[in-house]
Design a protein around this motif. Structure first.
Motif, short mmCIF file in Angstrom:
data_model
loop_
_atom_site.label_atom_id
_atom_site.label_comp_id
_atom_site.label_asym_id
_atom_site.label_seq_id
_atom_site.Cartn_x
_atom_site.Cartn_y
_atom_site.Cartn_z
N HIS A 52 -0.06 11.07 36.53
CA HIS A 52 0.36 10.55 35.89
C HIS A 52 -1.08 10.80 35.11
CE1 HIS A 52 3.19 8.97 37.08
NE2 HIS A 52 3.24 9.39 38.21
N GLY A 53 -1.26 10.53 34.01
CA GLY A 53 -2.58 10.59 33.32
C GLY A 53 -2.36 9.88 32.05
N ARG A 54 -3.57 9.17 31.42
CA ARG A 54 -3.61 8.61 30.46
C ARG A 54 -5.06 8.36 30.00
NH1 ARG A 54 -1.33 5.38 35.14
NH2 ARG A 54 0.13 4.86 34.55
N LEU A 64 -0.11 10.43 28.54
CA LEU A 64 -0.27 11.66 28.22
C LEU A 64 1.07 11.99 28.73
CD1 LEU A 64 -3.59 13.48 29.94
CD2 LEU A 64 -2.68 12.25 27.83
N GLY A 65 1.97 11.65 29.60
CA GLY A 65 3.18 12.27 29.68
C GLY A 65 4.54 11.71 28.15
N GLY A 66 4.38 10.20 28.00
CA GLY A 66 4.54 10.05 26.58
C GLY A 66 3.82 10.64 25.32
N LEU A 67 3.57 12.01 25.31
CA LEU A 67 2.98 12.05 23.68
C LEU A 67 3.77 13.19 23.01
CD1 LEU A 67 -0.82 13.55 24.70
CD2 LEU A 67 -0.02 11.50 23.27
N ARG A 68 4.05 13.36 22.24
CA ARG A 68 5.30 14.35 21.53
C ARG A 68 4.40 15.22 21.19
NH1 ARG A 68 8.87 11.58 17.22
NH2 ARG A 68 7.97 9.78 17.76
N GLU A 92 -17.77 18.83 32.47
CA GLU A 92 -16.85 18.24 32.80
C GLU A 92 -15.87 17.65 31.85
OE1 GLU A 92 -17.22 17.59 35.97
OE2 GLU A 92 -17.94 19.76 36.08
N SER A 93 -16.63 17.23 31.42
CA SER A 93 -15.21 16.42 30.22
C SER A 93 -14.12 16.95 29.34
CB SER A 93 -16.91 15.93 29.01
OG SER A 93 -17.09 14.63 29.58
N GLY A 94 -14.50 18.54 28.58
CA GLY A 94 -14.44 19.51 28.45
C GLY A 94 -13.21 19.76 29.28
N GLN A 95 -13.30 19.77 30.36
CA GLN A 95 -12.60 20.59 31.68
C GLN A 95 -11.53 19.76 31.65
OE1 GLN A 95 -12.20 22.93 34.12
NE2 GLN A 95 -14.14 24.21 33.03
N ALA A 96 -11.20 17.39 32.15
CA ALA A 96 -10.97 16.98 32.41
C ALA A 96 -9.99 16.69 31.08
CB ALA A 96 -11.79 15.83 32.45
N LEU A 97 -10.54 16.05 30.07
CA LEU A 97 -8.91 15.87 28.92
C LEU A 97 -8.63 17.86 28.63
CD1 LEU A 97 -9.38 14.37 26.53
CD2 LEU A 97 -10.68 15.18 24.43
N TYR A 98 -9.08 18.70 28.28
CA TYR A 98 -7.69 19.38 28.19
C TYR A 98 -7.61 20.26 28.76
CZ TYR A 98 -10.63 19.68 23.04
OH TYR A 98 -11.46 19.22 21.75
N GLY A 99 -8.19 19.85 30.07
CA GLY A 99 -6.88 20.22 31.60
C GLY A 99 -5.64 19.26 31.71
N MET A 100 -6.36 17.91 31.40
CA MET A 100 -5.51 17.01 31.61
C MET A 100 -4.04 17.02 30.24
SD MET A 100 -6.49 13.99 33.51
CE MET A 100 -7.48 13.34 32.72
N LEU A 101 -4.60 17.90 29.44
CA LEU A 101 -3.36 17.77 27.89
C LEU A 101 -2.47 18.55 27.98
CD1 LEU A 101 -5.77 16.90 25.01
CD2 LEU A 101 -3.99 15.80 26.49
N ARG A 102 -3.05 20.25 29.30
CA ARG A 102 -2.29 21.33 28.70
C ARG A 102 -1.28 20.85 29.73
NH1 ARG A 102 -7.42 23.60 27.65
NH2 ARG A 102 -6.96 25.86 27.19
N SER A 104 0.92 18.21 30.03
CA SER A 104 1.65 17.45 29.08
C SER A 104 2.57 18.10 28.66
CB SER A 104 0.84 16.27 27.96
OG SER A 104 0.54 17.14 27.10
N PRO A 105 3.00 16.99 28.27
CA PRO A 105 5.06 18.50 28.13
C PRO A 105 5.08 18.22 26.03
CG PRO A 105 5.49 15.98 28.07
CD PRO A 105 4.07 16.22 28.75
N ALA A 106 3.88 18.02 25.52
CA ALA A 106 3.01 17.50 23.82
C ALA A 106 3.36 19.36 23.71
CB ALA A 106 1.83 17.47 23.72
N ARG A 107 3.66 19.59 22.51
CA ARG A 107 3.66 20.27 21.40
C ARG A 107 2.12 20.68 20.93
NH1 ARG A 107 6.37 19.01 17.69
NH2 ARG A 107 6.82 20.70 16.61
N TRP A 108 2.08 21.70 20.39
CA TRP A 108 0.15 21.38 20.13
C TRP A 108 0.75 22.10 18.83
CZ3 TRP A 108 -4.09 20.91 22.99
CH2 TRP A 108 -3.91 20.28 24.01
N MET A 109 -0.34 21.51 17.90
CA MET A 109 -1.25 22.30 17.19
C MET A 109 -2.38 22.06 16.86
SD MET A 109 0.16 21.15 12.62
CE MET A 109 1.68 21.61 12.32
N ASN A 110 -3.46 23.37 17.00
CA ASN A 110 -2.62 24.51 18.19
C ASN A 110 -3.09 24.56 18.93
OD1 ASN A 110 -1.17 26.08 15.61
ND2 ASN A 110 -3.59 26.22 14.23
#
Length: 327
Positions: A52-54, A64-68, A92-102, A104-110
């Motif tokens: 569960h990420g927010r 983060l689970g609610g991202l399209r 540390e911040s980049g690892q945390a943010l982008y690591g958690m976003l990776r 998620s079920p979201a589609r990426w551009m890009n």
């Protein structure tokens, strides 16, 4: 389901897409990773085979689970505006943010991994060749003798940076320049130099690709234009950008390039020669499009908004017009 846009506050081009998303009633959260630990907060919990990420930004909470979809537009350096910024905090911040976003079920551009690879210009040129896009003769070298031999075979050359931008804060664009006939190329030994055969162009082409949709604009080279003004970004011209059709060969090559690069968005630059051939120059995976839309009326912002708002996996259009699911 929410669209997350990662970009800086000064990005007025992103505003064009935000307006379209609001008009469609699609929830949007926009934040700059530079504001982490200041006005942006995050939290993620892993437990019992679940995550569960927010994110909190601008008074908004998003799961983060609610991202399209996630649009990585022009984000700042993570935690750059923190109370006590540091290289360690940025990592540390980049690892945390982008690591958690990776996760998620979201589609990426890009997707960040595809975007990082796509910035390498030598890799771009090779991929373009593999995809059937014409590429001008190019040499990247630190050997003066190799540069002189290349110039002997291709007397009319331009020089441009390998990386595309000057390492300055803020970064500055470095113009493509024509190589004078008397150049001896001794300075090549001090840093990698990109030399390319100059295309005697009758027009510049900017093709904005959003998924399988290709939106092209053409800027004609004025009669009597100075041949030394080779960079359309800096050349003085009364000609506006106008909508343009896309030749079948270029359309097939661009779609193949997007698949090979794993990109959902790309801003392609071509030089059109006197025979009508589109010569590939580069693809900017986060290139600007606002100036093209203003001049031409092409619905680029709306097309991006529609892609970001669409549920389900990305679908890339094949050259024959049929759809194919893409990871």
């Amino acid at each position: 389901m929410t669209v997350l846009i990662l970009t800086c506050a000064e990005d007025v081009t992103a505003d064009m897409v935000v307006v379209r998303l609001h008009e469609s009633g699609v929830p949007v959260v926009r934040l700059d990773p530079a504001d982490l630990t200041d006005s942006v907060a995050l939290s993620g919990e892993f437990g019992h085979s679940s995550f569960h990420g927010r994110l909190w930004a601008g008074g908004r909470l998003v799961s983060l689970g609610g991202l399209r979809s996630v649009w990585v537009r022009r984000p700042g350096v993570p935690a750059a505006r923190a109370a006590q910024p540091s290289a360690w905090l940025t990592e540390e911040s980049g690892q945390a943010l982008y690591g958690m976003l990776r996760g998620s079920p979201a589609r990426w551009m890009n997707h960040p991994d595809a975007a990082r690879r796509a910035r390498y210009k030598p890799w771009q040129l090779r991929l373009a060749q593999d995809c059937g896009l014409p590429v001008p003769a190019t040499l990247i070298t630190t050997v003066p003798g190799a540069a002189r031999e290349f110039a002997r075979r291709h007397p009319d050359l331009v020089v441009k940076p390998v990386s595309g931008t000057h390492p300055q804060d803020p970064p500055r664009a470095v113009p493509t320049s024509r190589v004078p006939p008397e150049a001896d190329f001794s300075a090549v030994a001090y840093g990698p130099t990109l030399l390319q055969r100059r295309v005697a162009k009758r027009a510049d082409i900017r093709l904005t690709a959003v998924g399988g949709r290709l939106l092209a604009a053409r800027k004609a080279t004025p009669a009597g234009a100075d041949p030394d003004q080779v960079d359309v970004r800096f050349a003085e011209s009364p000609e506006p950008w106008r909508p343009a059709g896309v030749p079948a060969r270029a359309a097939a090559g661009v779609r193949a390039y997007l698949r090979g690069a794993g990109l959902a968005y790309g801003a392609f630059d071509f030089a059109e020669d006197g025979d009508g051939t589109w010569w590939f120059l580069e693809c900017n995976q986060s290139g600007q499009f606002g100036f093209v839309e203003v001049d031409t009326g092409l619905p680029i912002a709306r097309t991006i908004a529609e892609w970001l708002a669409r549920p389900g996996p990305e679908r890339a259009e094949r050259p024959d017009g049929t759809g194919a699911a893409v990871p």
